[in-house]
Design an enzyme around this catalytic site. Structure first.
Site, PDB file in Angstrom:
ATOM      1  N   ASP A   1       0.121  -9.444  -5.449  1.00 29.88           N
ATOM      2  CA  ASP A   1       1.504  -8.960  -5.436  1.00 29.88           C
ATOM      3  C   ASP A   1       1.517  -7.484  -5.842  1.00 29.88           C
ATOM      4  O   ASP A   1       2.421  -7.146  -6.537  1.00 29.88           O
ATOM      5  CB  ASP A   1       2.219  -9.964  -6.116  1.00 29.88           C
TER       6      ASP A   1
ATOM      7  N   HIS B   1       3.631   1.999  -8.312  1.00 29.34           N
ATOM      8  CA  HIS B   1       4.943   2.731  -8.294  1.00 29.34           C
ATOM      9  C   HIS B   1       4.410   4.142  -9.077  1.00 29.34           C
ATOM     10  O   HIS B   1       3.548   4.100  -9.828  1.00 29.34           O
ATOM     11  CB  HIS B   1       6.048   2.147  -9.233  1.00 29.34           C
TER      12      HIS B   1
ATOM     13  N   LEU C   1       0.871  -1.172  -0.010  1.00 30.85           N
ATOM     14  CA  LEU C   1       0.080   0.154   0.010  1.00 30.85           C
ATOM     15  C   LEU C   1       0.950   1.304  -0.039  1.00 30.85           C
ATOM     16  O   LEU C   1       0.497   2.193  -0.356  1.00 30.85           O
ATOM     17  CB  LEU C   1      -0.772   0.045   1.094  1.00 30.85           C
ATOM     18  N   ARG C   2       2.004   0.878   0.269  1.00 32.93           N
ATOM     19  CA  ARG C   2       2.995   2.100   0.289  1.00 32.93           C
ATOM     20  C   ARG C   2       2.928   3.051   1.494  1.00 32.93           C
ATOM     21  O   ARG C   2       3.819   3.927   1.425  1.00 32.93           O
ATOM     22  CB  ARG C   2       3.163   2.834  -0.977  1.00 32.93           C
TER      23      ARG C   2
END
Lengths: 427, 328
Positions: free
Chosen positions: A309, A313, A67-68
């Protein structure tokens, strides 16, 4: 909102956990399922979802999705990726611990789960760090992480210093019945590799990651898992040989399971031809025979879960010379259509495809969800297996546009998602 | 990359060369045309005034992200002999070392209205990446990217072979040394197979051969004596020690013992064998000085031919070859 009473009607209910496959309604009240097939006496709905001509199944459980947040918000946030997950029919997802800071304290676990609750979309289960700061040497405070809500621990893509650390980590985790998640890859054999080591890497002159980087790591871990008696899970396997090894161990009674990323069931080493950075993946896409072996294992249940997965970005991460780009695909919203494609190709039955996204991953983590049964959490996905759509601006909710399926026609689309008794997505 | 994909990005809608990134995917006819064009330029370099005005008014940028004196110099000479203006950009002391992205560097140069980039980069795929993102009027020539391709080197090698042997049919060629790290070898293998040689062999210990090397269209040998038997051409490669981490070979001494080219070993080859090397040579590690400087060596001819071949590729990519209508 959790008190809302929802009636899903007119669809074909497919619940692999119970084997139910037929017409009927699904009734939801107070965040749980209260009826499947027929409406309970006196049930009156506040909201109706018309599922005519569509499939109604448990909401999907995704065992690996970045999820960053915290720390890499330009790539994505819990809110943005949670919305994308809901649009992908996912109601529960596990995020690996390689956030910034790492998920190695109860405070970070709390931060992630609270942000997920604020976002109000899907349930987020953080995977705790196996070692402190993912340093590969010092065990994390596993029990504290379990108390904070972690069901599983792992070291994400980071290596452990040596096999003794691995042994101790497995032993300590086994003391508290925590699942240890591996992404098996020997760092030395992997080296500077960025694609599968094979005919394509040789032709393109790209440093390769041999299949043995994965199989050697699995081979090292399996005897230790057996010795410690713990529960372990191998995530995102990429090679047919590794699948065989895990299946053999499982047949011997070793408590192991495995998942595969959905795009590994479609793409192969050839996908990187033309130095396509959107197909830069870790583990890399391997040979056609590996892909077929993964598919066969998903079809017969040796691989009991398929995950996204998901690795969103920012555009610049992929805008460079291939080896310099960051690996990973944004894949929450392509999870279902890529599974539908396998069903359309006859590789997988529809109930099995749904099982790998629901009851399979639920069993790995010991979750109550992943099934449509009275008393189970009201996590429901309604999808049209024949609906065509094109991932493009507008309908794409992830902050990461990094998918090779961008602007390609996909078949299979989520129409509605109910998570925890709330309608979190409707097309 | 499939042959079609590799050709797609390199050729324009009329099938003419637009970029030169790899030999892969290019037709035999095109490779022959490059050599024929180079032949016509070979005379220019022998003239008193070594210039033709084919690229007058054009600007060629040597964009070298990796050091190389020889390749950069021959590209520069080639461009100047075609009357182009040449910019040499030393990347090690320029913008990317200040954090600028590769693409920003390229776009800044593009904004200066240049016409051609000659790119060398340590990573495979760099020239492809730039070619995919440059303005439509700009040509990109690959001067070596990672382990992937060095197509002008391969073309000057086959040009040298054609001059020495008259053609390619029936030839057996051995490429000896560090195939794994060699962009030159990969491009040579494509060129030689496309041009129809009888056999391409690669000779190296297994540590220096890529995985599934046979899929490249070569026969692998691990014994130099066997690999040299009856060959017409030997191409020695430099041991790229700077690209090796560790554990590829035990020592330079043992390497030379097993894979170094000596007079005695060369006797296994055909009597009229020619010996090539893309340079720079490591004497006593890859090759005996007696051979490097001997009568069968065409190593310096390769260097000379490099200018004519690069003039050919530059002029063809700019659609200004001597065979082009309206050109000088």
């Amino acid at each position: 909102m959790s008190g809302q009473r929802i009636l899903v009607e007119g669809g074909r209910i497919v619940d692999p956990a119970s084997g139910f496959d037929g017409a009927g309604v699904v009734c939801v009240a107070d965040g749980v399922i209260v009826g499947v097939g027929a409406r309970p006496d006196g049930f009156e709905a506040d909201r109706r979802i018309d599922a005519g001509g569509r499939i109604v199944c448990p909401g999907f459980i995704d065992l690996c999705a970045r999820l960053r947040e915290p720390g890499q918000e330009p790539k994505g946030t819990i809110a943005s990726e949670g919305a994308a997950a809901a649009a992908g029919g996912i109601t529960t997802l596990c995020c690996p611990p390689d956030t910034v800071p790492v998920i190695d304290t109860p405070a970070v676990v709390k931060l992630v789960t609270e942000r997920a609750e604020e976002a109000g979309k899907v349930r987020v289960l953080p995977i705790g760090a196996l070692t402190r700061g993912l340093n590969g040497k010092d065990l994390s405070e596993m029990h504290a992480l379990k108390r904070a809500g972690c069901l599983a621990l792992g070291n994400a893509d980071r290596p452990l210093a040596n096999l003794l650390v691995l042994r101790r980590a497995l032993e300590y985790a086994a003391s508290f019945e925590l699942v240890v998640v591996f992404r098996p890859e020997d760092p030395w054999l992997c080296g500077q590799g960025c694609v599968h080591e094979g005919a394509v890497s040789s032709r393109l002159g790209l440093p390769g990651i041999p299949e043995t980087a994965e199989t050697v790591a699995v081979a090292q871990a399996l005897p230790l898992i057996e010795q410690t008696g713990g529960r372990a899970h191998f995530g995102q396997l990429s090679s047919g040989r590794a699948v065989e090894m895990v299946a053999e161990a499982r047949a011997r009674g070793v408590r192991v399971s495995a998942d595969v990323a959905v795009h590994h069931l479609h793409l192969t080493e050839s996908s990187v031809d033309g130095f396509d950075a959107l197909c830069h993946s870790r583990p890399p896409f391997r040979t056609m025979s590996d892909r077929d072996a993964l598919l066969a294992a998903v079809a017969d249940g040796r691989i009991s879960a398929v995950c996204s997965d998901h690795q969103p970005h920012e555009p610049d991460a992929k805008l460079d010379v291939f080896p310099e780009t960051e690996p990973g695909l944004s894949s929450l919203q392509t999870l279902l259509p890529l599974m539908c494609a396998l069903v359309a190709e006859g590789r997988l039955s529809l109930p099995d495809a749904i099982a790998r996204l629901t009851v399979g991953p639920a069993a790995i983590l010991g979750l109550e969800s992943g099934r449509l049964a009275p008393g189970a959490p009201a996590d429901i996905c309604v999808f049209d297996p024949a609906a065509e759509w094109v991932p493009a601006e507008g309908g794409w909710l992830s902050a990461g546009r990094n998918t090779p399926f961008w602007e390609r026609t996909l078949t299979g689309r989520v129409m509605a998602t109910v998570a925890g008794g709330r309608l979190v997505y409707a097309l | 990359m499939s042959a079609t994909a590799a050709a797609d990005i390199q050729l324009d809608a009329s099938g003419r060369l637009r970029h030169f990134l790899t030999v892969e995917g290019l037709s035999r006819e095109l490779l022959v045309r490059i050599m024929d064009t180079a032949e016509s330029f070979a005379g220019v370099t022998a003239q008193n005034v070594k210039k033709v005005p084919l690229l007058r008014g054009k600007t060629v940028v040597n964009l070298f992200f990796e050091n190389s004196t020889r390749t950069r110099t021959t590209f520069e000479l080639a461009a100047k002999r075609l009357s182009a203006d040449v910019l040499n950009i030393n990347i090690a002391t320029s913008a990317t070392s200040k954090g600028e992205s590769l693409l920003d560097t390229v776009r800044n140069l593009e904004a200066m209205h240049v016409d051609m980039f000659v790119v060398r980069h340590a990573q495979s795929g760099a020239a492809h990446f730039i070619a995919r993102h440059v303005a439509p009027h700009i040509s990109v020539l690959n001067a070596g990217d990672g382990r992937h391709a060095h197509p002008t080197q391969a073309m000057l090698d086959v040009f040298t072979i054609r001059r020495a042997k008259g053609g390619f049919a029936g030839l057996k060629v051995a490429i000896v040394g560090d195939i794994l790290h060699s962009r030159v070898a990969r491009s040579e293998i494509w060129a030689l197979n496309t041009l129809g040689v009888d056999e391409v062999r690669v000779v190296a210990p297994k540590t220096l051969l890529p995985a599934h090397v046979e899929a490249l269209g070569v026969a692998p040998y691990h014994d130099l004596n066997e690999g040299l038997r009856d060959v017409d051409v030997v191409i020695m490669l430099r041991l790229q020690l700077e690209r090796m981490g560790s554990a590829f070979i035990p020592s330079e001494h043992e390497y030379f013992q097993r894979f170094g080219l000596t007079e005695k070993r060369l006797e296994k080859a055909r009597p009229d064998v020619i010996v090539m090397h893309p340079g720079p040579i490591n004497r006593g590690i890859e090759i005996d000085s007696a051979i490097a400087d001997g009568p069968r060596s065409v190593i310096l001819q390769q260097v000379t031919h490099g200018i004519a071949v690069r003039m050919a590729v530059m002029s063809m990519a700019m659609h200004a070859g001597p065979d082009m209508e309206g050109s000088a």
